[in-house]
Design a protein around this motif. Structure first.
Motif, PDB file in Angstrom:
ATOM      1  N   ASN A 121     -22.913  22.377  19.145  1.00 36.94           N
ATOM      2  CA  ASN A 121     -22.769  23.517  18.235  1.00 36.94           C
ATOM      3  C   ASN A 121     -24.039  23.687  17.398  1.00 36.94           C
ATOM      4  O   ASN A 121     -24.387  22.803  16.619  1.00 36.94           O
ATOM      5  CB  ASN A 121     -21.566  23.281  17.323  1.00 36.94           C
ATOM      6  N   TYR A 122     -24.727  24.805  17.618  1.00 36.42           N
ATOM      7  CA  TYR A 122     -25.926  25.085  16.837  1.00 36.42           C
ATOM      8  C   TYR A 122     -25.691  26.225  15.863  1.00 36.42           C
ATOM      9  O   TYR A 122     -26.628  26.841  15.383  1.00 36.42           O
ATOM     10  CB  TYR A 122     -27.092  25.451  17.764  1.00 36.42           C
ATOM     11  N   ASP A 123     -24.419  26.555  15.610  1.00 37.79           N
ATOM     12  CA  ASP A 123     -24.183  27.725  14.761  1.00 37.79           C
ATOM     13  C   ASP A 123     -24.614  27.482  13.329  1.00 37.79           C
ATOM     14  O   ASP A 123     -24.537  26.372  12.804  1.00 37.79           O
ATOM     15  CB  ASP A 123     -22.689  28.071  14.778  1.00 37.79           C
ATOM     16  N   ALA A 124     -25.105  28.547  12.725  1.00 37.67           N
ATOM     17  CA  ALA A 124     -25.547  28.450  11.343  1.00 37.67           C
ATOM     18  C   ALA A 124     -24.340  28.496  10.414  1.00 37.67           C
ATOM     19  O   ALA A 124     -23.279  28.989  10.762  1.00 37.67           O
ATOM     20  CB  ALA A 124     -26.488  29.609  11.019  1.00 37.67           C
ATOM     21  N   LYS A 125     -24.568  27.974   9.225  1.00 35.94           N
ATOM     22  CA  LYS A 125     -23.507  28.080   8.219  1.00 35.94           C
ATOM     23  C   LYS A 125     -23.498  29.503   7.664  1.00 35.94           C
ATOM     24  O   LYS A 125     -24.491  30.231   7.739  1.00 35.94           O
ATOM     25  CB  LYS A 125     -23.770  27.069   7.101  1.00 35.94           C
ATOM     26  N   ARG A 126     -22.373  29.834   7.098  1.00 37.01           N
ATOM     27  CA  ARG A 126     -22.249  31.224   6.681  1.00 37.01           C
ATOM     28  C   ARG A 126     -23.256  31.589   5.596  1.00 37.01           C
ATOM     29  O   ARG A 126     -23.883  32.642   5.638  1.00 37.01           O
ATOM     30  CB  ARG A 126     -20.838  31.504   6.200  1.00 37.01           C
ATOM     31  N   TYR A 127     -23.420  30.662   4.592  1.00 38.26           N
ATOM     32  CA  TYR A 127     -24.327  31.029   3.499  1.00 38.26           C
ATOM     33  C   TYR A 127     -25.745  31.217   3.998  1.00 38.26           C
ATOM     34  O   TYR A 127     -26.519  32.006   3.465  1.00 38.26           O
ATOM     35  CB  TYR A 127     -24.258  29.993   2.369  1.00 38.26           C
ATOM     36  N   GLU A 128     -26.076  30.506   5.065  1.00 40.21           N
ATOM     37  CA  GLU A 128     -27.423  30.675   5.619  1.00 40.21           C
ATOM     38  C   GLU A 128     -27.588  32.063   6.227  1.00 40.21           C
ATOM     39  O   GLU A 128     -28.619  32.719   6.048  1.00 40.21           O
ATOM     40  CB  GLU A 128     -27.688  29.618   6.687  1.00 40.21           C
ATOM     41  N   VAL A 129     -26.546  32.498   6.919  1.00 41.65           N
ATOM     42  CA  VAL A 129     -26.611  33.838   7.512  1.00 41.65           C
ATOM     43  C   VAL A 129     -26.750  34.874   6.413  1.00 41.65           C
ATOM     44  O   VAL A 129     -27.580  35.796   6.492  1.00 41.65           O
ATOM     45  CB  VAL A 129     -25.348  34.100   8.363  1.00 41.65           C
ATOM     46  N   VAL A 130     -25.972  34.703   5.352  1.00 42.03           N
ATOM     47  CA  VAL A 130     -26.027  35.671   4.251  1.00 42.03           C
ATOM     48  C   VAL A 130     -27.425  35.698   3.658  1.00 42.03           C
ATOM     49  O   VAL A 130     -28.040  36.758   3.469  1.00 42.03           O
ATOM     50  CB  VAL A 130     -24.979  35.296   3.181  1.00 42.03           C
ATOM     51  N   TRP A 131     -27.938  34.514   3.424  1.00 40.60           N
ATOM     52  CA  TRP A 131     -29.272  34.452   2.831  1.00 40.60           C
ATOM     53  C   TRP A 131     -30.315  35.100   3.752  1.00 40.60           C
ATOM     54  O   TRP A 131     -31.197  35.841   3.322  1.00 40.60           O
ATOM     55  CB  TRP A 131     -29.640  32.999   2.553  1.00 40.60           C
ATOM     56  N   ALA A 132     -30.192  34.804   5.035  1.00 42.82           N
ATOM     57  CA  ALA A 132     -31.140  35.364   5.998  1.00 42.82           C
ATOM     58  C   ALA A 132     -31.104  36.887   5.963  1.00 42.82           C
ATOM     59  O   ALA A 132     -32.140  37.551   5.942  1.00 42.82           O
ATOM     60  CB  ALA A 132     -30.807  34.861   7.392  1.00 42.82           C
ATOM     61  N   VAL A 133     -29.887  37.446   5.932  1.00 40.78           N
ATOM     62  CA  VAL A 133     -29.784  38.900   5.928  1.00 40.78           C
ATOM     63  C   VAL A 133     -30.369  39.464   4.641  1.00 40.78           C
ATOM     64  O   VAL A 133     -31.111  40.466   4.652  1.00 40.78           O
ATOM     65  CB  VAL A 133     -28.312  39.318   6.107  1.00 40.78           C
ATOM     66  N   VAL A 134     -30.074  38.775   3.523  1.00 44.01           N
ATOM     67  CA  VAL A 134     -30.619  39.257   2.242  1.00 44.01           C
ATOM     68  C   VAL A 134     -32.144  39.283   2.303  1.00 44.01           C
ATOM     69  O   VAL A 134     -32.788  40.281   1.953  1.00 44.01           O
ATOM     70  CB  VAL A 134     -30.119  38.350   1.091  1.00 44.01           C
ATOM     71  N   ILE A 135     -32.701  38.190   2.781  1.00 47.21           N
ATOM     72  CA  ILE A 135     -34.168  38.145   2.855  1.00 47.21           C
ATOM     73  C   ILE A 135     -34.692  39.200   3.812  1.00 47.21           C
ATOM     74  O   ILE A 135     -35.693  39.885   3.545  1.00 47.21           O
ATOM     75  CB  ILE A 135     -34.625  36.748   3.285  1.00 47.21           C
ATOM     76  N   GLY A 136     -33.999  39.380   4.921  1.00 44.06           N
ATOM     77  CA  GLY A 136     -34.402  40.417   5.864  1.00 44.06           C
ATOM     78  C   GLY A 136     -34.455  41.779   5.209  1.00 44.06           C
ATOM     79  O   GLY A 136     -35.446  42.503   5.321  1.00 44.06           O
ATOM     80  N   VAL A 137     -33.408  42.093   4.498  1.00 42.49           N
ATOM     81  CA  VAL A 137     -33.369  43.399   3.838  1.00 42.49           C
ATOM     82  C   VAL A 137     -34.469  43.489   2.794  1.00 42.49           C
ATOM     83  O   VAL A 137     -35.192  44.497   2.693  1.00 42.49           O
ATOM     84  CB  VAL A 137     -31.976  43.618   3.211  1.00 42.49           C
ATOM     85  N   LEU A 138     -34.611  42.404   2.027  1.00 48.84           N
ATOM     86  CA  LEU A 138     -35.628  42.409   0.976  1.00 48.84           C
ATOM     87  C   LEU A 138     -37.030  42.530   1.559  1.00 48.84           C
ATOM     88  O   LEU A 138     -37.956  42.953   0.877  1.00 48.84           O
ATOM     89  CB  LEU A 138     -35.530  41.132   0.140  1.00 48.84           C
ATOM     90  N   LEU A 139     -37.219  42.136   2.811  1.00 49.45           N
ATOM     91  CA  LEU A 139     -38.527  42.313   3.447  1.00 49.45           C
ATOM     92  C   LEU A 139     -38.679  43.720   3.996  1.00 49.45           C
ATOM     93  O   LEU A 139     -39.710  44.375   3.800  1.00 49.45           O
ATOM     94  CB  LEU A 139     -38.710  41.315   4.586  1.00 49.45           C
ATOM     95  N   VAL A 140     -37.646  44.186   4.660  1.00 45.43           N
ATOM     96  CA  VAL A 140     -37.770  45.455   5.365  1.00 45.43           C
ATOM     97  C   VAL A 140     -37.932  46.610   4.390  1.00 45.43           C
ATOM     98  O   VAL A 140     -38.817  47.450   4.543  1.00 45.43           O
ATOM     99  CB  VAL A 140     -36.541  45.684   6.272  1.00 45.43           C
ATOM    100  N   VAL A 141     -37.089  46.621   3.368  1.00 41.77           N
ATOM    101  CA  VAL A 141     -37.102  47.790   2.492  1.00 41.77           C
ATOM    102  C   VAL A 141     -38.436  47.936   1.747  1.00 41.77           C
ATOM    103  O   VAL A 141     -39.093  48.968   1.874  1.00 41.77           O
ATOM    104  CB  VAL A 141     -35.889  47.756   1.541  1.00 41.77           C
ATOM    105  N   PRO A 142     -38.864  46.915   0.994  1.00 38.35           N
ATOM    106  CA  PRO A 142     -40.114  47.141   0.263  1.00 38.35           C
ATOM    107  C   PRO A 142     -41.321  47.284   1.183  1.00 38.35           C
ATOM    108  O   PRO A 142     -42.166  48.165   0.965  1.00 38.35           O
ATOM    109  CB  PRO A 142     -40.256  45.901  -0.613  1.00 38.35           C
TER     110      PRO A 142
END
Lengths: 158, 738, 103
Positions: free
Chosen positions: A103-124
């Protein structure tokens, strides 16, 4: 023939010109392919699927290079990246896949953080890139906006 | 042939490189062919270089006083180096511009060195084919030899100090590889490390010297000669000094600066501006510092005796004939810009080195160590000759020394090979019966090194000593104390007696008398390849000094013409000493060739008995111990430098453990005190709130701990969080600026 | 209809985000390597796009993109060697397991 297409998109001098809808459609096809495959790499739970996603992302990139009048680079992208690097990665997958149940699945908080960072990168970054008036970029090529005019002290964005 | 001399020499230098490339990639598959290939290619080099030298001497232009063929190409452009300083003289307006230069320089010195190096290298290759036959890394050995020969030939051909430095490092690394060729053993591994470390000191010094020249003269002036054959470096220095001294007297002044009365002249006429061109002296000394390490001059000689841990043919090629001579070659190349003061220092260092080396060699019992210290001593002679202005004599001695010393080393190698690795002379003796050719050639070389008339060493040493005599006289006519100045002459003369003694001692203990270890020498024999090489080198060490080869006059042609500019009469004085002085000096030094063997065989006739009795005498025993330990230089450096570094590190560790950790621990204790206090508070006062606080602190601690868990993804997370923060911040900044 | 620099830059930004998310989300070392490849591609696209729109006849940007490709290939080879070693040592390529450098 594809090289000819590239000519129609950017033009020899780097000045964009209106050549009708074909190149634009092609751009959207390749862009969607690249970005979609890129996100599929991020989201795939099976590493082999991620590898296939990467394959499509790289091929899409090659298409974008053709549109950008970089035919040689596109060929190199296909030969070296798709033909070499990706194969290497697939070898890596094959050599290290012990059991399919690992099982290589990520933990949920990691996914959330990743998406947040993704958005914070893409938008600005996206906004900056569209809003900037790039120094030296041909008028038709650059985006609109008054960015940097009052900012002061920006070497590149003037 | 349609090729110019420079082209032939370039081709010749390429051969060993080819051999290196072939052998390093395909050597293992070739088996014993590897040695043959390496030897064949270096013999081609020898053929080409002999062709080139014949063509060179036959040239019509050669009859001029000084003639060069140089190629100079801009390599790295350094705009503005030194240009910011308006006081820096801008001296160069020639074809090379403001760039570091790569090129080829061919003058008589180059050609002579080239022939010498390729000659010795060929013989050593031939010898090695027999010597290294049983070695498992046979082809690797020849590959390294090829790389070394290429580097050495490149160094000889180099046309700028920077280019020379490149090859300088290359020969250094080859020396490292070959000293440590048997790196499985502790001795060679340590010795190679030591060689590199000691040479590093010299290399840094060399680089500083180059830096000083770069600062004052600009990049292009590091070139020796430009394409038109103008001496760039020396004329740049000359112009710079000329400008700094100001006016018409500059040229005269420069010439005087380089002449024996220079020091006097400076203090009388230019006392105020003395520091203005002191940089020239320092540049010379720093470059000499590089030569000191490479040529094993006191006090950086300590690596050379240890370098004998390498294979013996390597010692013959690298640590006797060629690489260690590179320092002497370097000094000769920068000879025109060495000031009087710099040359005095070089002479004094050379004088100390030659004495120290000879003294230590007196008591060594390891045959290779005797030869190593002898090499140090002979290199000291060369430096002394050069320092005293005997440009020709120093290089001539380098030339002859290469042959007789490599002959000695190869003969020693033959002995060691025959005795299956034994190097201790206390177990040898009487070998001349078993190995007559080795004994004979060794004897020829011993005769040469002890200055026996009609052997090569005699010519070069007499020439040099005559130069030193004139130099010492000139010094003594100035301010220097008479006795002190004449020490520069008497020490080498006395040392030439010591030289004859220890070399004869070495020969007698190895080959003469009766065998001290019958068993060891029983199966000793010579192999034909080795004896062939020995006969060749033995013959050369007899004839290399003969008038027929015209070596001194050819070398004299390479002395740059700038030396003769502006009243440099005094300068040419000791370049070629007069016949009278030579004859007079001869009287003093010549008897070494009689005294040496008489004393040596007298003392050691029946083995070590007498010598051992003498060395146990009170007083003598202390001196003996001092010498046999190499004057305790190793212990000294170990004590001061190595242990100093260790002590420094230990101190730092101590500071880290007790001061830094102490502060951290103190913070920890303080924290614990605070927590305990808060625990008290917790127990006594508001339970709930403080519980929450403690929980927060715990979580915070865990939070701080978590990112340091060696987990890559946390690092990635942090990285991109910061990137996102920067992006957001930029947007905020831009929006705010609108 | 005209294609502008902005079009390509947006693709680049999105690809960058995909790469970043990949790198964060994947615990599989090879997955992280894929994320790096995506980010490198995003960068290379930037270079080529700016070159196409800003520099007339020059190809400096393409040359740099070429370097990126070559270095990515080299890096993949080295990374694969490291990953195989990692796999030999930890019997897994879960990077969370490789924490033995922790003090």
């Amino acid at each position: 023939m594809i090289g000819g297409l590239a000519e129609t998109v950017v033009g020899a001098g780097g000045v964009a010109a209106d050549y009708g809808p074909v190149p634009v459609v092609l751009f959207y096809v390749f862009a969607a392919m690249t970005v979609g495959a890129g996100f599929s790499v991020a989201l795939a739970r099976n590493i082999v699927r991620a590898a296939v996603g990467l394959l499509f992302a790289l091929v899409g990139m090659s298409g974008l290079y053709f549109l950008l009048h970089a035919e040689y680079l596109a060929a190199v992208q296909l030969v070296v990246y798709v033909g070499g690097t990706l194969i290497l990665i697939v070898f890596g997958v094959m050599l290290t896949s012990k059991s399919p149940t690992t099982n290589y699945d990520a933990k949920r908080y990691e996914v959330v953080w990743a998406v947040v960072i993704g958005v914070l990168l893409v938008v600005p970054l996206g906004w900056l890139m569209l809003a900037a008036r790039w120094h030296g970029v041909s008028a038709a090529g650059g985006g609109g906006g008054e960015f940097g005019a009052g900012g002061g002290g920006w070497g590149v964005l003037d | 042939m349609g090729l110019t001399v420079a082209q032939i020499l370039l081709l010749a230098a390429g051969m060993p490189l080819l051999s290196f490339v072939l052998l390093i990639f395909f050597g293992r598959r070739m088996g014993y062919m590897a040695g043959a290939v390496g030897t064949l290619l270096i013999v081609v080099t020898l053929g080409l270089s002999v062709t080139a030298s014949i063509e060179w001497v036959a040239k019509a232009e050669f009859n001029q006083r000084h003639y060069v063929e140089a190629l100079a190409y801009p390599w790295i452009t350094l705009p503005g180096v030194g240009a910011e300083n308006p006081a820096t003289p801008r001296v160069l307006a020639n074809s090379v511009g403001s760039a570091l230069v790569m090129g080829v320089l061919v003058d008589s010195l180059t050609v002579t060195m080239f022939v010498m190096v390729s000659l010795v290298a060929s013989v050593v290759h031939l010898f090695s084919m027999a010597y290294m036959k049983e070695d498992p890394r046979y082809s690797r050995y020849f590959a390294y030899l090829g790389l070394f020969c290429f580097s050495m030939l490149g160094l000889v051909l180099a046309n700028s100090l920077i280019q020379m430095f490149v090859f300088w490092e290359l020969v250094g690394i080859c020396s490292y590889l070959l000293i440590g060729f048997w790196f499985e053993k502790r001795g060679p591994a340590l010795a190679s490390k030591k060689a590199v470390l000691v040479n590093r000191v010299g290399d840094v010094s060399f680089l500083i010297g180059i830096g000083i020249l770069l600062l004052h003269l600009g990049p292009a002036s590091l070139t020796f000669f430009d394409g038109q054959g103008n001496a760039v470096l020396s004329s740049a220095v000359q112009t710079a000094v000329h400008q700094e001294m100001g006016g018409a007297e500059g040229l005269q002044g420069f010439a005087r600066l380089l002449s024996p009365e220079g020091a006097n002249y400076l203090t009388h006429n230019f006392g105020a501006t003395f520091w203005g061109y002191n940089w020239l002296t320092w540049a010379g000394l720093c470059i000499f510092g590089g030569a000191m390490a490479k040529s094993a001059q006191f006090p950086l000689h300590v690596w050379l005796p240890d370098a004998m841990e390498g294979p013996t043919p390597v010692s013959a090629l690298i640590h006797a004939a060629t690489m260690v001579a590179a320092g002497v070659y370097l000094v000769a190349r920068v000879f025109p810009i060495l000031t009087m003061d710099a040359r005095l220092v070089i002479a004094i260092i050379g004088c100390i080195t030659l004495l120290a080396g000879a003294l230590i060699a007196l008591v060594q019992t390891d045959i290779k160590r005797v030869l190593a210290y002898s090499t140090i001593s002979q290199l000291g002679y060369m430096m002394l000759f050069l320092g005293s202005g005997g440009y020709v004599a120093g290089l001539f001695h380098l030339f002859t020394h290469a042959f007789f010393k490599s002959c000695l080393f190869l003969a020693a190698g033959s002995v060691i090979h025959a005795l299956s690795g034994e190097q201790d002379m206390r177990r040898m003796g009487g070998l001349w019966k078993k190995m007559p050719i080795t004994a004979g050639t060794f004897l020829l070389a011993v005769l040469a090194i002890s200055g026996t008339p009609y052997f090569s060493g005699y010519y070069s040493k007499e020439l040099g000593l005559a130069g030193v005599y004139e130099y010492a006289m000139a010094l003594h006519q100035q301010s220097l104390d008479r006795h002190l100045a004449m020490m520069l002459f008497w020490v080498p003369v006395a040392t030439s007696y010591l030289t004859a003694f220890y070399m004869w001692r070495c020969w007698w203990l190895t080959f003469g008398g009766k065998a001290r270890d019958e068993e060891l020498g029983e199966h000793a024999h010579e192999t034909s390849l080795m004896t062939l090489s020995l006969i060749f080198l033995g013959g050369l060490s007899v004839v290399a000094g003969y008038e027929f080869f015209r070596v001194p006059s050819v070398l004299g042609k390479s002395l740059p013409a700038v030396m003769a500019l502006g009243g440099g009469e005094a300068l040419t004085l000791s370049v070629m000493p007069s016949e009278d002085v030579q004859a007079m000096v001869s009287q003093w030094a010549i008897w070494a060739f009689v005294a040496g063997p008489v004393a040596a065989i007298g003392i050691y006739f029946a083995g070590f008995g007498l010598a051992n009795r003498v060395r146990r005498l009170p007083g003598v025993n202390l001196v003996y111990l001092w010498l046999v330990e190499g004057m305790y230089f190793d212990a000294l450096y170990d004590g001061i430098l190595v242990n100093g570094t260790k002590a420094f590190s230990v101190t730092l560790g101590f500071v880290d453990r007790y001061v830094v950790d102490g502060v951290v621990n103190m913070a920890g204790y303080a924290m614990r005190g605070v927590s305990r206090l808060s625990g008290l508070m917790d127990a006594r006062v508001v339970d709930g709130a403080v519980n929450g606080l403690a929980e927060a602190a715990r979580l915070g601690g865990r939070g701080v701990l978590a990112p340091q868990g060696g987990r890559i993804r946390i690092y990635v997370l942090g990285l991109f969080t910061v990137l996102a923060a920067v992006a957001v911040g930029t947007v905020v900044y831009v929006l705010a600026a609108r | 209809m005209v294609l502008t620099l902005g079009h390509f830059l947006m693709v680049s930004v999105l690809l960058l985000a995909a790469g970043v998310i990949t790198m964060i989300v994947k615990r599989n070392a090879i997955g992280i390597l894929m994320g790096i490849e995506l980010i490198l591609n995003a960068g290379a696209l930037n270079l080529v796009a700016f070159n196409a729109f800003g520099f007339g006849g020059k190809i400096d940007g393409q040359i740099f993109a070429l370097f990126v490709i070559v270095i990515a290939a080299a890096e993949a080879a080295v990374a694969l060697a490291i990953i195989l070693n990692f796999y030999n040592n930890f019997a897994s390529i879960d990077v969370e397991k490789g924490t033995s450098l922790k003090g």
